[in-house]
Design an enzyme around this catalytic site. Structure first.
Site, PDB file in Angstrom:
ATOM      1  N   SER A  33      91.113  53.329  -8.476  1.00 22.84           N
ATOM      2  CA  SER A  33      91.170  54.340  -7.421  1.00 22.84           C
ATOM      3  C   SER A  33      91.685  55.660  -7.995  1.00 22.84           C
ATOM      4  O   SER A  33      91.644  55.848  -9.215  1.00 22.84           O
ATOM      5  CB  SER A  33      92.056  53.829  -6.271  1.00 22.84           C
ATOM      6  OG  SER A  33      91.923  54.660  -5.143  1.00 22.84           O
ATOM      7  N   ASN A  34      92.149  56.556  -7.151  1.00 25.96           N
ATOM      8  CA  ASN A  34      92.698  57.835  -7.612  1.00 25.96           C
ATOM      9  C   ASN A  34      93.817  58.263  -6.672  1.00 25.96           C
ATOM     10  O   ASN A  34      94.092  57.604  -5.672  1.00 25.96           O
ATOM     11  CB  ASN A  34      91.586  58.889  -7.712  1.00 25.96           C
ATOM     12  CG  ASN A  34      90.936  59.138  -6.374  1.00 25.96           C
ATOM     13  OD1 ASN A  34      91.552  59.629  -5.437  1.00 25.96           O
ATOM     14  ND2 ASN A  34      89.663  58.759  -6.251  1.00 25.96           N
TER      15      ASN A  34
END
Ligand code: CTP
Ligand code: CA
Length: 228
Positions: A33-34
């Site tokens: 993810s980020n």
């Protein structure tokens, strides 16, 4: 809480916004993810609702309350986000504020992956590209007025203008995420709006809520001229 914000600017309009990160599963307990917080997209949804729009907010995994009068659809992966956004069409305006993961694991293991205790080898994950949600909607038969974000660390305006062109957008919001105290996961932001004639409008550092209202006012004005 809106006070003097321009009520009615988007009355009768359906505004679709996506926000937050996506999560791409590696196995049942792990993901890629980020650091997107979703704050800018949620602030835009709130401002659009205050301006009178019917708002659909497709949200990745974030820790934020739903703004008043906003129809929120929670999703996890980029593929789910794409499906939810396309199902929400037709819309008059699409604002792609989500930080969509560019790649996902080629396959998600059904069981939790185990490490090999006898080996000191590393692990190589195969990643495949995710679809571009924004570019897809900008090509859609029911194409809304399309606004993208470009988070860049260098050559900000040039890369943003290139994305505007490549994705066939009406407006791109360029965001210098290398500057301290703004952008990803921060409460403040500073952006430059670039339109199809490459006209640039700079909105200086302000809270994401204030910027969201400025962006919504600007876009509502454009929409009124282009889609009268
Ligand atoms: N976007 C999207 N789907 C993707 C990737 C990006 O809809 N799979 C959208 C984002 O929501 C944003 C715009 O495209 O509005 C630009 O995203 P960005 O990550 O800056 O651009 P990319 O085209 O992914 O290029 P890169 O990450 O290499 O800079
Ligand atoms: Ca990207």
């Amino acid at each position: 809480a809106s006070g003097c914000f321009e009520h009615g600017l988007l009355t009768g309009r359906h505004v679709l916004i996506n926000a937050g990160p996506t999560r791409e599963a590696i196995d049942p307990v792990r993901y890629i993810s980020n650091h997107s917080s979703g704050k800018m997209g949620f602030a835009l949804a709130e401002a659009a609702a205050e301006a009178g729009a019917r708002v659909t907010l497709v949200a990745g995994p974030v820790n934020l309350p739903t703004p008043p009068r906003v129809n929120r659809i929670d999703v996890v992966s980029a593929l789910e986000m794409q499906a939810a956004c396309e199902s929400a069409l037709p819309a008059d305006l699409f604002i792609a504020a989500a930080a969509v993961a560019d790649y996902r694991p080629a396959d998600c293991a059904t069981h939790k992956m185990k490490k090999d205790p006898k080996s000191s080898n590393g692990l190589t994950l195969e990643l495949i590209p995710n679809p571009d949600i924004l570019a897809g909607i900008a090509r859609h038969a029911q194409r809304p007025w399309c606004v993208g974000f470009a988070a860049e660390t260098h050559d900000v305006l040039a890369y943003a203008a290139d994305k505007l062109e490549r994705k066939n957008l009406d407006l791109i919001i360029a965001n210098d995420v290398s500057a301290p105290g703004i952008g990803f996961n921060s409460d403040n932001n500073a952006v430059t709006l670039i339109d199809r004639s490459l006209h640039e409008e700079h909105l200086p550092m302000a809270s994401k809520n204030k910027l969201a209202r400025q962006i919504i006012s600007h876009v509502a004005g454009r929409l009124a001229t282009d889609k009268a």
